[in-house]
Scaffold this motif. Structure first.
Motif, PDB file in Angstrom:
ATOM      1  N   ALA A 228      11.926  11.001  -3.305  1.00  0.00           N
ATOM      2  CA  ALA A 228      10.655  10.545  -3.851  1.00  0.00           C
ATOM      3  C   ALA A 228       9.726  11.488  -4.064  1.00  0.00           C
ATOM      4  O   ALA A 228       9.415  12.337  -3.169  1.00  0.00           O
ATOM      5  CB  ALA A 228       9.893   9.360  -2.954  1.00  0.00           C
ATOM      6  N   LEU A 229       9.091  11.696  -5.213  1.00  0.00           N
ATOM      7  CA  LEU A 229       7.989  12.469  -5.476  1.00  0.00           C
ATOM      8  C   LEU A 229       6.648  11.550  -5.449  1.00  0.00           C
ATOM      9  O   LEU A 229       6.669  10.769  -6.372  1.00  0.00           O
ATOM     10  CB  LEU A 229       8.183  13.281  -6.969  1.00  0.00           C
ATOM     11  N   ILE A 230       5.561  12.089  -4.976  1.00  0.00           N
ATOM     12  CA  ILE A 230       4.340  11.580  -4.938  1.00  0.00           C
ATOM     13  C   ILE A 230       3.447  12.513  -5.421  1.00  0.00           C
ATOM     14  O   ILE A 230       3.225  13.678  -4.776  1.00  0.00           O
ATOM     15  CB  ILE A 230       4.082  11.090  -3.330  1.00  0.00           C
ATOM     16  N   THR A 231       2.585  12.037  -6.381  1.00  0.00           N
ATOM     17  CA  THR A 231       1.580  12.810  -6.958  1.00  0.00           C
ATOM     18  C   THR A 231       0.317  12.493  -6.133  1.00  0.00           C
ATOM     19  O   THR A 231       0.220  11.119  -5.774  1.00  0.00           O
ATOM     20  CB  THR A 231       1.321  12.785  -8.571  1.00  0.00           C
ATOM     21  N   GLY A 232      -0.614  13.064  -6.153  1.00  0.00           N
ATOM     22  CA  GLY A 232      -1.936  12.912  -5.223  1.00  0.00           C
ATOM     23  C   GLY A 232      -1.738  12.671  -3.773  1.00  0.00           C
ATOM     24  O   GLY A 232      -2.218  11.788  -3.304  1.00  0.00           O
ATOM     25  N   ALA A 233      -0.553  13.238  -3.498  1.00  0.00           N
ATOM     26  CA  ALA A 233      -0.227  12.838  -1.945  1.00  0.00           C
ATOM     27  C   ALA A 233      -0.940  13.681  -0.934  1.00  0.00           C
ATOM     28  O   ALA A 233      -1.034  13.308   0.134  1.00  0.00           O
ATOM     29  CB  ALA A 233       1.268  13.594  -1.804  1.00  0.00           C
ATOM     30  N   ALA A 234      -2.230  14.399  -1.435  1.00  0.00           N
ATOM     31  CA  ALA A 234      -3.193  14.854  -0.345  1.00  0.00           C
ATOM     32  C   ALA A 234      -4.292  13.880   0.087  1.00  0.00           C
ATOM     33  O   ALA A 234      -4.645  13.962   1.043  1.00  0.00           O
ATOM     34  CB  ALA A 234      -3.711  16.173  -0.667  1.00  0.00           C
ATOM     35  N   GLY A 235      -4.261  12.740  -0.936  1.00  0.00           N
ATOM     36  CA  GLY A 235      -5.500  11.710  -0.681  1.00  0.00           C
ATOM     37  C   GLY A 235      -5.099  10.716   0.364  1.00  0.00           C
ATOM     38  O   GLY A 235      -3.803  10.788   0.860  1.00  0.00           O
ATOM     39  N   ALA A 236      -5.698   9.906   0.885  1.00  0.00           N
ATOM     40  CA  ALA A 236      -5.561   8.974   1.910  1.00  0.00           C
ATOM     41  C   ALA A 236      -4.434   8.104   1.423  1.00  0.00           C
ATOM     42  O   ALA A 236      -3.556   7.442   2.236  1.00  0.00           O
ATOM     43  CB  ALA A 236      -6.855   8.105   2.165  1.00  0.00           C
ATOM     44  N   ILE A 237      -4.324   7.560   0.098  1.00  0.00           N
ATOM     45  CA  ILE A 237      -3.264   6.548  -0.249  1.00  0.00           C
ATOM     46  C   ILE A 237      -2.043   7.192  -0.315  1.00  0.00           C
ATOM     47  O   ILE A 237      -0.996   6.791  -0.078  1.00  0.00           O
ATOM     48  CB  ILE A 237      -3.832   6.023  -1.759  1.00  0.00           C
ATOM     49  N   GLY A 238      -2.049   8.388  -0.748  1.00  0.00           N
ATOM     50  CA  GLY A 238      -0.767   9.432  -1.128  1.00  0.00           C
ATOM     51  C   GLY A 238      -0.215   9.459   0.313  1.00  0.00           C
ATOM     52  O   GLY A 238       1.060   9.567   0.544  1.00  0.00           O
ATOM     53  N   GLN A 239      -1.082   9.934   1.191  1.00  0.00           N
ATOM     54  CA  GLN A 239      -0.624  10.063   2.693  1.00  0.00           C
ATOM     55  C   GLN A 239       0.084   9.002   3.443  1.00  0.00           C
ATOM     56  O   GLN A 239       1.353   9.183   3.826  1.00  0.00           O
ATOM     57  CB  GLN A 239      -1.533  10.535   3.543  1.00  0.00           C
ATOM     58  N   ALA A 240      -0.406   7.716   3.139  1.00  0.00           N
ATOM     59  CA  ALA A 240       0.041   6.622   3.394  1.00  0.00           C
ATOM     60  C   ALA A 240       1.253   6.161   2.971  1.00  0.00           C
ATOM     61  O   ALA A 240       2.389   5.686   3.432  1.00  0.00           O
ATOM     62  CB  ALA A 240      -1.178   5.550   3.445  1.00  0.00           C
ATOM     63  N   ILE A 241       1.432   6.425   1.674  1.00  0.00           N
ATOM     64  CA  ILE A 241       2.747   5.908   0.889  1.00  0.00           C
ATOM     65  C   ILE A 241       3.711   6.952   1.270  1.00  0.00           C
ATOM     66  O   ILE A 241       5.026   6.634   1.771  1.00  0.00           O
ATOM     67  CB  ILE A 241       2.502   6.284  -0.647  1.00  0.00           C
ATOM     68  N   ALA A 242       3.466   8.317   1.477  1.00  0.00           N
ATOM     69  CA  ALA A 242       4.560   9.120   2.136  1.00  0.00           C
ATOM     70  C   ALA A 242       5.088   8.660   3.350  1.00  0.00           C
ATOM     71  O   ALA A 242       6.297   8.539   3.665  1.00  0.00           O
ATOM     72  CB  ALA A 242       4.026  10.531   2.445  1.00  0.00           C
TER      73      ALA A 242
ATOM     74  N   GLU B 250      -4.715  21.986  -2.236  1.00  0.00           N
ATOM     75  CA  GLU B 250      -3.905  22.548  -1.410  1.00  0.00           C
ATOM     76  C   GLU B 250      -3.902  21.994   0.293  1.00  0.00           C
ATOM     77  O   GLU B 250      -5.010  21.502   0.767  1.00  0.00           O
ATOM     78  CB  GLU B 250      -4.236  24.178  -0.845  1.00  0.00           C
ATOM     79  N   ALA B 251      -2.586  21.649   0.753  1.00  0.00           N
ATOM     80  CA  ALA B 251      -2.691  20.971   2.021  1.00  0.00           C
ATOM     81  C   ALA B 251      -1.406  21.338   2.614  1.00  0.00           C
ATOM     82  O   ALA B 251      -0.316  21.503   1.774  1.00  0.00           O
ATOM     83  CB  ALA B 251      -2.942  19.306   1.942  1.00  0.00           C
ATOM     84  N   PRO B 252      -1.227  21.299   3.904  1.00  0.00           N
ATOM     85  CA  PRO B 252       0.144  21.742   4.681  1.00  0.00           C
ATOM     86  C   PRO B 252       1.120  20.702   3.990  1.00  0.00           C
ATOM     87  O   PRO B 252       1.078  19.299   3.927  1.00  0.00           O
ATOM     88  CB  PRO B 252      -0.321  21.627   6.141  1.00  0.00           C
ATOM     89  N   GLY B 253       2.266  21.360   3.616  1.00  0.00           N
ATOM     90  CA  GLY B 253       3.623  20.428   3.131  1.00  0.00           C
ATOM     91  C   GLY B 253       3.308  19.817   1.868  1.00  0.00           C
ATOM     92  O   GLY B 253       4.056  19.170   1.539  1.00  0.00           O
ATOM     93  N   VAL B 254       2.250  20.358   1.135  1.00  0.00           N
ATOM     94  CA  VAL B 254       2.198  19.700  -0.356  1.00  0.00           C
ATOM     95  C   VAL B 254       2.295  20.789  -1.358  1.00  0.00           C
ATOM     96  O   VAL B 254       1.710  21.951  -1.070  1.00  0.00           O
ATOM     97  CB  VAL B 254       0.673  19.266  -0.398  1.00  0.00           C
TER      98      VAL B 254
ATOM     99  N   VAL C 224      10.707  12.864   1.144  1.00  0.00           N
ATOM    100  CA  VAL C 224       9.787  12.627   0.039  1.00  0.00           C
ATOM    101  C   VAL C 224       9.192  14.182  -0.144  1.00  0.00           C
ATOM    102  O   VAL C 224       8.987  15.193   0.914  1.00  0.00           O
ATOM    103  CB  VAL C 224       8.469  11.955   1.167  1.00  0.00           C
ATOM    104  N   ILE C 225       8.877  14.234  -1.259  1.00  0.00           N
ATOM    105  CA  ILE C 225       8.182  15.614  -1.748  1.00  0.00           C
ATOM    106  C   ILE C 225       6.782  15.291  -2.140  1.00  0.00           C
ATOM    107  O   ILE C 225       6.546  14.311  -2.967  1.00  0.00           O
ATOM    108  CB  ILE C 225       9.001  16.302  -2.891  1.00  0.00           C
ATOM    109  N   ARG C 226       5.797  15.905  -1.531  1.00  0.00           N
ATOM    110  CA  ARG C 226       4.201  15.668  -1.691  1.00  0.00           C
ATOM    111  C   ARG C 226       3.873  16.674  -2.788  1.00  0.00           C
ATOM    112  O   ARG C 226       4.086  17.941  -2.536  1.00  0.00           O
ATOM    113  CB  ARG C 226       3.567  15.521  -0.495  1.00  0.00           C
TER     114      ARG C 226
END
Length: 225
Positions: free
Chosen positions: A4-18, A35-39, A28-30
């Motif tokens: 799964a690829l999640i855009t906006g993955a550094a935000g609260a919703i993106g993190q929860a989805i991941a 910039e954020a760790p693992g993103v 999961v690919i964030r």
């Protein structure tokens, strides 16, 4: 294991989805512009950035369009450049990513889940460009679902009311806003990022195999009034 690829993955919703998708067994690919760790870096306003990221992923079976920006201005206070910027991230960015991911999703029988908003259908003062962009995301979802069903790609969206995040921190710090907002929500509480994540995980799961072109509204009953 499907990816799964999640855009906006550094935000609260993106993190929860991941977290929810990983718990469901997905790799999961964030991706995010921040910039954020693992993103991984991704600019959804750039065709090449979108295409390069998607091309680097093996076994892509799910795209989650969670990248978004909010500008709190009325129509008369919104200049054209700002309006175009919001649409470019929220709406055109989702379209860019969907187009880039189409070949892989068609090959793997995958799906797309985008994050829309109750602003897509409830007119709210002071968020003109955001509301228009999310209305576009909802209809983009329906049109892609119709056109890509023959390619074995399901396309759905989740439309939450206010979710605690960096994007909403300002308004949620205003007691008067919180009081008005909660009074308009029959269940009396904001939507948690984990609620959005659970909805995304469901729409991406085999349990939703017959579901496409749908906008799953998470508003605590706000739109019933």
């Amino acid at each position: 294991m499907t990816t799964a690829l999640i855009t906006g993955a550094a935000g609260a919703i993106g993190q929860a989805i991941a977290a929810a998708l990983e718990a469901a067994g997905r790799h999961v690919i964030r991706a995010d512009s921040h910039e954020a760790p693992g993103v991984r870096h991704l600019d959804v306003t750039d065709d090449e950035s979108c295409a390069e990221l998607v091309a680097s992923i093996d076994d892509l079976s799910l795209l989650v369009n969670a990248a978004g920006v909010m500008v709190r201005r009325t129509a008369l206070d919104t200049d054209v450049a700002t309006f175009q910027r919001v649409l470019d991230v929220n709406l055109t960015g989702a379209f860019r990513m969907a187009r880039a991911a189409h070949p892989a999703l068609a090959k793997n029988g995958g799906s797309i889940v985008s994050i829309s908003s109750t602003h897509a259908f409830l007119a709210a003062k002071g968020s003109f460009a955001y509301g228009v962009s999310k209305a576009g995301v909802s209809h983009l979802t329906r049109l892609l679902a119709l056109e890509w069903a023959a390619d074995n790609i399901r396309v759905n969206a989740v439309a939450p009311t206010v979710v605690p995040s960096a994007m909403t921190a300002g308004v949620l710090a205003d007691p008067a806003y919180v009081s008005r907002k909660l009074a308009a929500i029959p269940l009396g509480a904001p939507i948690a990022p984990e609620h959005v994540a659970a909805a995304v995980a469901y729409l991406a799961s085999p349990a939703a195999a017959s579901t496409t072109g749908q906008i799953l509204v998470l508003d605590g009953g706000e739109s019933l009034a």
